[in-house]
Every structure is written in C-alpha cells, then in structure tokens.
Design a protein around this motif. Structure first.
Motif, PDB file in Angstrom:
ATOM      1  N   VAL A 483       8.414 -10.911  18.800  1.00  0.00           N
ATOM      2  CA  VAL A 483       7.744  -9.625  18.964  1.00  0.00           C
ATOM      3  C   VAL A 483       7.862  -8.802  17.681  1.00  0.00           C
ATOM      4  O   VAL A 483       6.872  -8.233  17.186  1.00  0.00           O
ATOM      5  N   VAL A 484       9.069  -8.729  17.129  1.00  0.00           N
ATOM      6  CA  VAL A 484       9.279  -7.987  15.878  1.00  0.00           C
ATOM      7  C   VAL A 484       8.441  -8.587  14.757  1.00  0.00           C
ATOM      8  O   VAL A 484       7.815  -7.866  13.963  1.00  0.00           O
ATOM      9  N   GLN A 485       8.389  -9.908  14.699  1.00  0.00           N
ATOM     10  CA  GLN A 485       7.622 -10.581  13.657  1.00  0.00           C
ATOM     11  C   GLN A 485       6.142 -10.237  13.756  1.00  0.00           C
ATOM     12  O   GLN A 485       5.478  -9.969  12.748  1.00  0.00           O
ATOM     13  N   GLN A 486       5.593 -10.225  14.985  1.00  0.00           N
ATOM     14  CA  GLN A 486       4.185  -9.888  15.148  1.00  0.00           C
ATOM     15  C   GLN A 486       3.898  -8.432  14.792  1.00  0.00           C
ATOM     16  O   GLN A 486       2.824  -8.110  14.291  1.00  0.00           O
ATOM     17  N   LYS A 487       4.865  -7.560  15.067  1.00  0.00           N
ATOM     18  CA  LYS A 487       4.667  -6.132  14.783  1.00  0.00           C
ATOM     19  C   LYS A 487       4.544  -5.847  13.295  1.00  0.00           C
ATOM     20  O   LYS A 487       3.772  -4.984  12.878  1.00  0.00           O
ATOM     21  N   ILE A 488       5.332  -6.548  12.491  1.00  0.00           N
ATOM     22  CA  ILE A 488       5.384  -6.216  11.064  1.00  0.00           C
ATOM     23  C   ILE A 488       4.473  -7.082  10.208  1.00  0.00           C
ATOM     24  O   ILE A 488       4.253  -6.773   9.037  1.00  0.00           O
ATOM     25  N   VAL A 524      15.042 -19.358  16.447  1.00  0.00           N
ATOM     26  CA  VAL A 524      15.574 -17.995  16.301  1.00  0.00           C
ATOM     27  C   VAL A 524      15.917 -17.718  14.844  1.00  0.00           C
ATOM     28  O   VAL A 524      15.561 -16.666  14.291  1.00  0.00           O
ATOM     29  N   THR A 525      16.618 -18.666  14.224  1.00  0.00           N
ATOM     30  CA  THR A 525      17.001 -18.495  12.816  1.00  0.00           C
ATOM     31  C   THR A 525      15.771 -18.349  11.933  1.00  0.00           C
ATOM     32  O   THR A 525      15.719 -17.479  11.044  1.00  0.00           O
ATOM     33  N   ASN A 526      14.767 -19.174  12.169  1.00  0.00           N
ATOM     34  CA  ASN A 526      13.544 -19.116  11.375  1.00  0.00           C
ATOM     35  C   ASN A 526      12.840 -17.768  11.552  1.00  0.00           C
ATOM     36  O   ASN A 526      12.357 -17.172  10.573  1.00  0.00           O
ATOM     37  N   ASN A 527      12.790 -17.282  12.785  1.00  0.00           N
ATOM     38  CA  ASN A 527      12.143 -15.988  13.029  1.00  0.00           C
ATOM     39  C   ASN A 527      12.882 -14.847  12.354  1.00  0.00           C
ATOM     40  O   ASN A 527      12.270 -13.949  11.761  1.00  0.00           O
ATOM     41  N   VAL A 528      14.218 -14.845  12.451  1.00  0.00           N
ATOM     42  CA  VAL A 528      15.016 -13.782  11.818  1.00  0.00           C
ATOM     43  C   VAL A 528      14.818 -13.800  10.307  1.00  0.00           C
ATOM     44  O   VAL A 528      14.664 -12.749   9.668  1.00  0.00           O
ATOM     45  N   LEU A 529      14.801 -14.982   9.716  1.00  0.00           N
ATOM     46  CA  LEU A 529      14.593 -15.085   8.272  1.00  0.00           C
ATOM     47  C   LEU A 529      13.184 -14.643   7.888  1.00  0.00           C
ATOM     48  O   LEU A 529      12.986 -14.010   6.841  1.00  0.00           O
ATOM     49  N   GLN A 533      12.367 -11.642   5.408  1.00  0.00           N
ATOM     50  CA  GLN A 533      11.517 -11.859   4.243  1.00  0.00           C
ATOM     51  C   GLN A 533      10.339 -10.891   4.226  1.00  0.00           C
ATOM     52  O   GLN A 533       9.986 -10.343   3.168  1.00  0.00           O
ATOM     53  N   GLN A 534       9.735 -10.665   5.383  1.00  0.00           N
ATOM     54  CA  GLN A 534       8.606  -9.749   5.453  1.00  0.00           C
ATOM     55  C   GLN A 534       9.034  -8.321   5.124  1.00  0.00           C
ATOM     56  O   GLN A 534       8.320  -7.598   4.419  1.00  0.00           O
ATOM     57  N   PHE A 535      10.211  -7.919   5.594  1.00  0.00           N
ATOM     58  CA  PHE A 535      10.725  -6.579   5.309  1.00  0.00           C
ATOM     59  C   PHE A 535      10.946  -6.396   3.806  1.00  0.00           C
ATOM     60  O   PHE A 535      10.546  -5.379   3.224  1.00  0.00           O
ATOM     61  N   VAL A 536      11.582  -7.371   3.188  1.00  0.00           N
ATOM     62  CA  VAL A 536      11.840  -7.294   1.743  1.00  0.00           C
ATOM     63  C   VAL A 536      10.532  -7.282   0.963  1.00  0.00           C
ATOM     64  O   VAL A 536      10.361  -6.523  -0.004  1.00  0.00           O
ATOM     65  N   ARG A 539       8.821  -3.874   1.441  1.00  0.00           N
ATOM     66  CA  ARG A 539       9.582  -2.740   0.909  1.00  0.00           C
ATOM     67  C   ARG A 539       9.702  -2.773  -0.613  1.00  0.00           C
ATOM     68  O   ARG A 539       9.643  -1.722  -1.268  1.00  0.00           O
ATOM     69  N   TYR A 540       9.853  -3.980  -1.173  1.00  0.00           N
ATOM     70  CA  TYR A 540      10.188  -4.059  -2.589  1.00  0.00           C
ATOM     71  C   TYR A 540       9.211  -4.864  -3.442  1.00  0.00           C
ATOM     72  O   TYR A 540       9.213  -4.719  -4.655  1.00  0.00           O
ATOM     73  N   ILE A 541       8.377  -5.705  -2.835  1.00  0.00           N
ATOM     74  CA  ILE A 541       7.534  -6.583  -3.653  1.00  0.00           C
ATOM     75  C   ILE A 541       6.065  -6.217  -3.519  1.00  0.00           C
ATOM     76  O   ILE A 541       5.405  -5.868  -4.496  1.00  0.00           O
ATOM     77  N   LEU A 542       5.514  -6.319  -2.315  1.00  0.00           N
ATOM     78  CA  LEU A 542       4.109  -5.987  -2.084  1.00  0.00           C
ATOM     79  C   LEU A 542       4.038  -4.725  -1.242  1.00  0.00           C
ATOM     80  O   LEU A 542       3.963  -4.787  -0.016  1.00  0.00           O
ATOM     81  N   LYS A 543       4.083  -3.590  -1.899  1.00  0.00           N
ATOM     82  CA  LYS A 543       4.058  -2.334  -1.160  1.00  0.00           C
ATOM     83  C   LYS A 543       2.679  -2.098  -0.570  1.00  0.00           C
ATOM     84  O   LYS A 543       1.673  -2.460  -1.158  1.00  0.00           O
ATOM     85  N   LYS A 544       2.680  -1.514   0.628  1.00  0.00           N
ATOM     86  CA  LYS A 544       1.421  -1.308   1.326  1.00  0.00           C
ATOM     87  C   LYS A 544       0.526  -0.355   0.536  1.00  0.00           C
ATOM     88  O   LYS A 544       1.006   0.591  -0.092  1.00  0.00           O
ATOM     89  N   PRO A 545      -0.805  -0.598   0.570  1.00  0.00           N
ATOM     90  CA  PRO A 545      -1.735   0.239  -0.200  1.00  0.00           C
ATOM     91  C   PRO A 545      -1.788   1.664   0.320  1.00  0.00           C
ATOM     92  O   PRO A 545      -1.565   1.921   1.493  1.00  0.00           O
TER      93      PRO A 545
END
Length: 579
Positions: A483-488, A524-529, A533-536, A539-545
């Motif tokens: 769910v978190v993965q789909q949200k972000i 679970v591990t793959n989803n958390v990673l 990765q998406q958060f990083v 936040r730091y690499i591809l900032k939203k337009p």
C-alpha cells in the motif's frame, strides 16, 4: 502502457495462484493427500530393537559375497531385518525380498506429530520396492512376490569403523529352476545403496519395481514442480506422471535413471543395463514405476544403484547424470524457462554462500534481496525518471487524446513529438520490470522448491521458512508495504483507477497467507527496500517538478534558483541601491 503492464501482472498472478486454489476448493486438485496414503501412514514400522536381526561379526572391509560372511539361519517370512545408518533406518522384509520401510532420520514430517519422514508406506496393497516380476509369467511373478526370501546380514551397525555392509535376499524354488538373489550394499554416510540382482531359470525379461509412491511424502506441497515419476532415457529427461488419460507410460532405450519424486524427496534407480521403463497410475495419486532388464535361462547379473532421500542439489549433481534438474529452478507459468534456470542456479549458490556465514536462511534471504536491489538501482532510477516524466506531461497527453480522438494517425505523430520534446520514453518504466522478471521468478523458485529452507528457522515465531507464517505477521506487513509503495510511486492513472488498484495489496495479502514464510519474507524485504529507494529518489535525486513546470527539476536546480534570487536582489533597481 503502464496500465497494461499492471493489468498483465494482476491477471497473471490471478491465473497462476487462483487456478490451483479453485481446484483445491472444488476437490479436483492433484496436490492433496491421498486417502490411501493416509491409511498407510497409520501403520508404523517395527520398533527399534523388536526386529529379528541375524547378526554375524562385522568387518571394516567390504566383504565378498560368501556364505561364510553371513548368518546361516534365514529370517522367518513375517519378520523384518532393519538396517540403520546415521541418515536413515530401512526395513527389509523376507516376504518378497522387498523394502517395507525407509525412514529419514534427519527430516521430520510437517505435521503435529513431527515424526521422521517415511518414504515407503508399510503394508500397502501394491508391490514394494525391489519387487521382481517375470514378464509373461504370472505364476513365477506371484512366487517371487509372495515367496520366502532368505535374508542374511553381515554387519551389526554401520559407522565410521564399519562404513559398509551387505544384505543378501535369496529365493529358490524346490520344484523349478527359479532362483533370484538380491545383494544390497549399504554405506553409513550415504543414502545410496548398491544393488546386484542375480537370476537363474528365467527365460524372459524381468521388471524390477522402484515401488509405489516411494519418495512421494505427500502430494499437497504446492502448485509448482511435478509430483510423480521422472526419468532420463538416453540424453532426454522427462518429468511426466501418468494420469487418467494415459494411465501407463512406457519408454524404450538405455535408461540412465528412473525416479519417483515430490517437491523435497525422491527415490531413484540408476541402472547399468536397463533397456526400458514404465510408470503406472495405480489409483488416484498413487503412482508406481519400474525398469525392464534382460532375462535368460543361464545366470544373469544386473547392477543398479538406489538413491532414496532428500533432493539436495549438490548431492544430486554429484552423480553427473542430470538428477539435479528434478529440482525445477526453471519453472514459469506451468512450464520451463531456460532464462530463469540460468539465473536461479547462481542465485542459489549465492544464497547458500551467505548462509555459510550467517547460519540463518532468513538473514541470508534479506541480504540476498538487498544485494539484488542494489544491482538493479540504475535500472530502477531510469524507471522512476521515466514514470515521473510521463506523470508530468500527462495533462498534455490527455489533451491531445481528446483533441485528436478521431484521427489516430495524427494522434500518434503528435504523441511521439511530445515524448521527444520532453525526452520521455513511454516504455521506460516498463523495461526495467521486464528485465527483473527472470530474477523474481528465479528467487520464487529457489525459495519455494529447495529443501534447504525446509524446517529452517528464522527468528521468534518463524520456526520454518518453508511453512506459512503461523500468526500471519509477514503477510500483513507485506500488504502494508505494498500500500505504501503504491501511494508514493509515480503513476499516470486517474484517481479512480488508482483506488481500484488498491485492491491488489488486499488480494495478495490474503493469497500470501498460505505461502511459505521464506517467500513472504523476500517479498516484504523487497517492498521495504523499494519504498526506501523511492523515498531517497524523490527527496534527494529526482525532486518532484514545481507547479506549472513540465520538466522534473534535476538535482542541483534549487541552488541555481537561489543564485538567481541573489542576483536580482543585488541589482541596481533593488532596495539596496538606495544606500
């Protein structure tokens, strides 16, 4: 394109998993325990020490086949001689000269009793392993099946001091020339048995039976990997089990090996001179197999090896006859995919390498998943960048589709022009998913098929990575992480479609409740990673337009804007010029 890929994945998962679940509910699934097997399992082998063993002094050297090395008194028909090694405990019956039990001491059943795994079901209605049948002569076949074999044993126990021992099973008829002798050589540190069969007075060919469901512990171990018979004739391997449409399967040619197997265990004949084989459906979920050997009126000698034990990859590979391929690393949607197999074997080696240091397969799964995730970071970066770009120009795409909905050719031209102008690849978000598919399926096969994870503990409540999570903690965590993965994740779907896709995590959560804990732990591990990765990345690499912009702001654009502000504030027209 993204919608089609998501739809494809949802439908694929539904077909793969839902098909078997539906069959199980309807009662048609072949992967359920047979009532015959249930009944036979209730009959236990003789208790240790209750067997009538005939023992003579053992020798550390392998003895020759001589009557002086064996006890002179034969066993009674109804009694059983027991052979015990550190790995297994086998019972050999004087009636028919067959194996009537084969208990694996290092593997326990996945039931409440937790007793050692039994590969031979005692007191079954079908002929036991090592039964000899004479083709075209039912009278001699019945004599050999029901007759009294003299059972002799030349050892007391098998250990490092006495590594090998022989058992002789001899049948002779007083009113005919029929004579059969089976010589079994056991090794204390191996599941392998060397077998020599000598016959006299048999004019026709003979069949030697591997047994019925010998090596099939239970049929209910999952929906991938074939259960039943498998063989290699010449250079061609087949994993085929007879069914109602073809109840008897026969193959002619030099037999390299013949096996009965389930997901974790197997029994195998490895003959020297078998000329054909057969596999027969005795009744529902009960399969027998055997091989044909040449007969003759004079003495005939046939040699074979019998392996009855776990499907350990290294052990099977050591035979150098392709037995390791009975572990189906290449399964993909009810078939075999060579790409998956090519990926799975190295991954399996890496998993075991990590385990050698961690001594915990749960930790090894987490570390392996982390390593794979790091390996695909560049692909994931390109995927995120492409999806973010598509999300940015989505309003323009929708406007063009509405404006040119009656002119498909011009619409395609304008869309390609738009993609090129904004340097966006519409399939860029899908390509990394396709490239990762073999790795995902390979890991799925490894975690689902290999005996290494069977009854391997992880931590706390997870005591068996091959069984489902007893408290459903891992499946719930998997659902939450999805769910978190789909949200972000960036998406080009409209809000209604996005809400409909939220059904997927719920459905997969209920589905994964029945999956092995090791497989759910990987997911679970793959989803958390992925979420991390998406958060990083966001936040730091591809900032939203920024609002109104059609291009993602690359890293480093913020300092440029700040610099522009400083220049404007220090210009002569600014307030500071008044000073």
């Amino acid at each position: 394109m993204e919608k089609r890929v998501v739809l494809f994945l949802v439908l694929s998962l539904g077909i793969i998993f839902g098909y078997d679940l539906l069959l199980k509910e309807l009662g048609y699934s072949p992967f359920s325990t047979s009532p015959i097997i249930d009944q036979e399992l209730k009959t236990s082998m003789p208790a240790k020490g209750s067997d009538a063993e005939t023992i003579s002094p053992s020798s550390s050297e392998s003895p020759s086949v001589s009557s002086s090395n064996f006890s002179t008194e034969p066993l009674l028909t109804e009694e059983v001689v027991v052979v015990e090694t550190p790995l297994f405990r086998a019972g050999i019956s004087g009636q028919g000269g067959v194996l009537n039990s084969w208990e694996l001491k290092k593997y326990l059943t996945q039931t409440e009793e937790n007793v050692p795994v039994q590969l031979v079901y005692p007191n079954g209605q079908f002929p036991g392993p090592l039964t000899v049948q004479v083709k075209g002569n039912e009278v001699e076949t019945q004599r050999l099946r029901q007759g009294n074999f003299q059972v002799q044993k030349d050892f007391n126990q098998l250990d490092e001091a006495h590594p090998t021992g022989k058992v002789l099973l001899t049948y002779s008829s007083s009113d005919s020339e029929l004579w059969v002798q089976k010589e079994l050589t056991f090794h204390y540190d191996s599941y392998l048995v060397d077998i020599t069969i000598r016959t006299r007075g048999i004019s026709g060919d003979i069949d030697v039976l591997l047994g019925t469901n010998f090596g099939v512990v239970e049929w209910g171990q999952g929906f991938i990997g074939l259960l039943g018979s498998a063989w290699m004739v010449g250079e061609e391997m087949e994993k085929v089990s007879p069914d109602a449409d073809a109840p008897i399967l026969r193959r002619e040619g030099p037999v390299r090996w013949l096996a009965l197997q389930d997901k974790y265990f197997m029994s195998v004949f490895i003959p020297e001179n078998a000329k054909s084989l057969f596999s027969k459906l005795e009744t529902e979920m009960v399969v027998s197999a055997g091989m044909s050997l040449s007969g003759g009126s004079g003495e005939q000698v046939h040699k074979t090896k019998l392996y009855a034990g776990p499907k350990k990859y290294d052990v099977l590979k050591s035979f150098n006859i392709g037995l390791e391929d009975t572990i189906d690393f290449g399964w993909f949607i009810y078939g075999s995919w060579s790409i998956v197999k090519a990926v799975a074997k190295p991954l399996f080696s890496v998993l075991r390498f990590i385990y050698d240091y961690t001594h915990n397969y749960g930790v090894a799964i987490i570390l392996l998943t982390l390593g794979i995730k790091l390996l695909f970071v560049p692909l994931q970066y390109k995927s995120y960048k492409s999806m973010q770009g598509m999300q940015t120009i989505q309003p323009k795409v929708l406007a063009l589709q509405e404006k040119l909905k009656d002119n498909k050719e011009k619409l395609n031209t304008e869309l390609m022009k738009l993609y090129k102008e904004h340097k966006v690849n519409p399939v860029g978000g899908c390509l990394p998913m396709v490239l990762q598919m073999p790795v995902f399926v390979a890991l799925f096969n490894i975690l689902y098929m290999t005996i290494d994870l069977r009854q391997a503990p992880f931590m706390l409540w997870v005591t068996d990575l091959s069984a489902q999570d007893p408290y459903y903690v891992l499946p719930v965590l998997m659902g939450i992480s999805m769910v978190v993965q789909q949200k972000i994740m960036p998406t080009t779907m409209d809000p209604t479609q996005a809400k409909m896709m939220m059904i997927l995590p719920v459905g997969l959560t209920f589905l994964f409740v029945t999956f092995p804990a090791g497989l759910v732990l990987y997911w679970v591990t793959n989803n958390v990673l992925t979420v991390t990765q998406q958060f990083v990345t966001d936040r730091y690499i591809l900032k939203k337009p920024r609002g109104g912009s059609t291009d993602p702001s690359p890293k480093g654009s913020e300092p440029a804007l700040e610099s522009g502000k400083k220049k404007r504030s220090s210009s002569p027209s600014g307030p500071s010029s008044k000073s």
